[in-house]
Design a protein around this motif. Structure first.
Motif, mmCIF file in Angstrom:
data_model
loop_
_atom_site.group_PDB
_atom_site.id
_atom_site.type_symbol
_atom_site.label_atom_id
_atom_site.label_comp_id
_atom_site.label_asym_id
_atom_site.label_seq_id
_atom_site.Cartn_x
_atom_site.Cartn_y
_atom_site.Cartn_z
ATOM 1 N N VAL A 86 -1.952 -7.281 -6.791
ATOM 2 C CA VAL A 86 -1.874 -7.351 -5.319
ATOM 3 C C VAL A 86 -0.427 -7.420 -4.832
ATOM 4 C CG1 VAL A 86 -4.191 -8.323 -5.026
ATOM 5 C CG2 VAL A 86 -2.230 -9.866 -5.216
ATOM 6 N N SER A 87 0.488 -7.798 -5.695
ATOM 7 C CA SER A 87 1.909 -7.732 -5.331
ATOM 8 C C SER A 87 2.348 -6.279 -5.471
ATOM 9 C CB SER A 87 2.724 -8.624 -6.278
ATOM 10 O OG SER A 87 3.911 -7.978 -6.667
ATOM 11 N N ASP A 88 2.988 -5.731 -4.423
ATOM 12 C CA ASP A 88 3.449 -4.345 -4.579
ATOM 13 C C ASP A 88 4.954 -4.318 -4.838
ATOM 14 O OD1 ASP A 88 4.192 -5.145 -2.126
ATOM 15 O OD2 ASP A 88 3.338 -3.445 -1.028
ATOM 16 N N ALA A 89 5.403 -5.297 -5.653
ATOM 17 C CA ALA A 89 6.833 -5.447 -5.941
ATOM 18 C C ALA A 89 7.425 -4.162 -6.516
ATOM 19 C CB ALA A 89 7.047 -6.602 -6.918
ATOM 20 N N ASP A 90 6.631 -3.419 -7.291
ATOM 21 C CA ASP A 90 7.177 -2.210 -7.927
ATOM 22 C C ASP A 90 6.965 -0.959 -7.080
ATOM 23 O OD1 ASP A 90 4.484 -1.986 -8.110
ATOM 24 O OD2 ASP A 90 4.393 -1.650 -10.271
ATOM 25 N N GLY A 91 6.443 -1.145 -5.862
ATOM 26 C CA GLY A 91 6.297 -0.017 -4.956
ATOM 27 C C GLY A 91 5.164 0.941 -5.298
ATOM 28 N N ALA A 92 4.307 0.574 -6.254
ATOM 29 C CA ALA A 92 3.196 1.462 -6.613
ATOM 30 C C ALA A 92 2.172 1.483 -5.476
ATOM 31 C CB ALA A 92 2.546 0.988 -7.911
ATOM 32 N N SER A 93 1.433 2.578 -5.350
ATOM 33 C CA SER A 93 0.395 2.679 -4.320
ATOM 34 C C SER A 93 -0.738 1.715 -4.643
ATOM 35 C CB SER A 93 -0.148 4.108 -4.278
ATOM 36 O OG SER A 93 -0.841 4.387 -5.483
ATOM 37 N N ALA A 94 -1.504 1.354 -3.622
ATOM 38 C CA ALA A 94 -2.661 0.478 -3.838
ATOM 39 C C ALA A 94 -3.653 1.153 -4.790
ATOM 40 C CB ALA A 94 -3.322 0.151 -2.499
ATOM 41 N N ARG A 95 -3.791 2.464 -4.671
ATOM 42 C CA ARG A 95 -4.698 3.183 -5.562
ATOM 43 C C ARG A 95 -4.283 3.029 -7.023
ATOM 44 N NH1 ARG A 95 -5.741 9.770 -5.815
ATOM 45 N NH2 ARG A 95 -6.202 9.779 -8.031
ATOM 46 N N ASP A 96 -2.979 3.164 -7.307
ATOM 47 C CA ASP A 96 -2.505 3.013 -8.684
ATOM 48 C C ASP A 96 -2.633 1.566 -9.159
ATOM 49 O OD1 ASP A 96 -1.981 5.675 -8.811
ATOM 50 O OD2 ASP A 96 0.197 5.496 -8.584
ATOM 51 N N ARG A 97 -2.420 0.628 -8.240
ATOM 52 C CA ARG A 97 -2.551 -0.782 -8.618
ATOM 53 C C ARG A 97 -4.019 -1.141 -8.871
ATOM 54 N NH1 ARG A 97 -0.696 -3.695 -4.207
ATOM 55 N NH2 ARG A 97 -0.175 -1.844 -3.006
ATOM 56 N N LEU A 98 -4.926 -0.505 -8.126
ATOM 57 C CA LEU A 98 -6.356 -0.735 -8.357
ATOM 58 C C LEU A 98 -6.769 -0.206 -9.735
ATOM 59 C CD1 LEU A 98 -9.171 -1.614 -7.351
ATOM 60 C CD2 LEU A 98 -9.379 0.611 -6.221
ATOM 61 N N ARG A 99 -6.266 0.975 -10.068
ATOM 62 C CA ARG A 99 -6.581 1.557 -11.370
ATOM 63 C C ARG A 99 -6.053 0.644 -12.490
ATOM 64 N NH1 ARG A 99 -7.599 6.787 -14.087
ATOM 65 N NH2 ARG A 99 -7.998 7.922 -12.174
ATOM 66 N N GLU A 100 -4.848 0.110 -12.283
ATOM 67 C CA GLU A 100 -4.220 -0.762 -13.282
ATOM 68 C C GLU A 100 -4.974 -2.090 -13.429
ATOM 69 O OE1 GLU A 100 -2.004 -0.158 -15.381
ATOM 70 O OE2 GLU A 100 -1.135 -2.097 -15.995
ATOM 71 N N VAL A 101 -5.451 -2.645 -12.315
ATOM 72 C CA VAL A 101 -6.142 -3.940 -12.420
ATOM 73 C C VAL A 101 -7.514 -3.755 -13.085
ATOM 74 C CG1 VAL A 101 -7.302 -4.071 -10.155
ATOM 75 C CG2 VAL A 101 -6.475 -6.161 -11.232
#
Lengths: 206, 206
Positions: A86-101
């Motif tokens: 949920v932290s977007d410290a690395d600037g990744a899109s929410a979609r990419d962060r969802l895939r990663e989580v």
């Protein structure tokens, strides 16, 4: 449920740390999963281990202490994964962060299966269970927020409620506690890829 | 777990059928789900209902009899749905039959949530549990076969093992027992459509 992976060693508890303490906790989690927490006594645990009750109380203050250590093991891992997503410290899109989580949650479930199984069955009577349910709800809320962010980016279809998407995606992930076996046909990375592929791209051949 | 929907009335058991018998079974299922089958006694059930133990034994031969009726309720419904899907009597493609069995499974879970919850938690010590686990395994095998058939038709992507696809799809469906509420924001038809949409087409906006 089988308990194919050892729980992480406890980080708290009375007496010196070491193999004995970890083995007691591991056996306690397996028993709680098999019989239910309420139905398992310290006497049952002592009998299963072939030790006296006082040998257990040397390491752990109470049955609830064992439950708390096991639930914290699962919750601390999941909280770390979700907080990073949920932290977007690395600037990744929410979609990419969802895939990663999704991917990292599968890894946590595979590596901490007995503790996560216990967590998913907690219903909340003792203070420890109430606290665990509260922490689970925080995780669910963060994940639902991440799905909403991905939908708001325009990356996801908008005809399914983000709350429902979140329930279903993590329902798929959580189902691992029921059927995943480390010695089985599929390793955690394969399962994680399958979930991400189905969730984002679907099963239809294109 | 809450028990928001009544279980179907029992079709067997001693004594005359009627409201009393159905109410006893419904309360038994709710107690089994809340405390665990092993940890629940006929005395607990009598206390919960405010009747004597002999009033319960008037309708049911044993605790296991109550368990069997509840599990049969869930299993008979699911078996009917799965049997219809694996029969291609109507000439529908395996892909269409898979989509239909996802949809109808959601309807069964929503309408028989307490009984299905109990079924999904059964671990198998009593003969009744062993038999239920056997019937569940038959359902799982049929569903995996249907996914294989849909893959063989060329309708589904072939980079994920059909067994894994089947586990994940029905993991998503089965998660309903944990979070679905009839009075909640999403009705069963909406949930069923969401699962089919995610499973077949994925979340990515096209």
């Amino acid at each position: 449920m089988t308990a194919p992976e050892p729980a992480a060693p406890p980080r708290r508890g009375r007496g010196r740390p070491g193999h004995d303490q970890a083995a007691v906790l591991r056996t306690a989690v397996a028993l709680f999963n098999r019989r239910g927490y309420d139905a398992t006594s310290i006497g049952d645990l002592a009998a299963e281990l072939g030790v006296t009750k006082s040998a257990i109380y040397h390491h752990f203050a109470s049955k609830e202490d064992l439950l708390r250590l096991a639930l914290d093991d699962a919750l601390d891992e999941l909280t770390a994964v979700v907080s990073a997503a949920v932290s977007d410290a690395d600037g990744a899109s929410a979609r990419d962060r969802l895939r990663e989580v999704l991917r990292r949650s599968v890894e946590v479930l595979a590596a901490h299966q007995p503790a996560v199984t216990l967590l998913l069955r907690v219903r909340g009577n003792t203070p420890t269970e109430v606290e665990a349910v509260k922490r689970r709800r925080w995780l669910d809320d963060q994940l639902a927020g991440l799905v909403r962010d991905a939908a708001a980016e325009g990356a996801l279809r908008d005809d399914i409620s983000p709350d429902l998407v979140s329930r279903l995606l993590f329902g798929m992930v959580n189902s691992l506690v029921e059927w995943y076996r480390p010695e089985g046909a599929h390793d955690a990375a394969t399962v994680a890829d399958a979930i991400a592929s189905i969730a984002f791209d679907g099963l239809v051949r294109r």
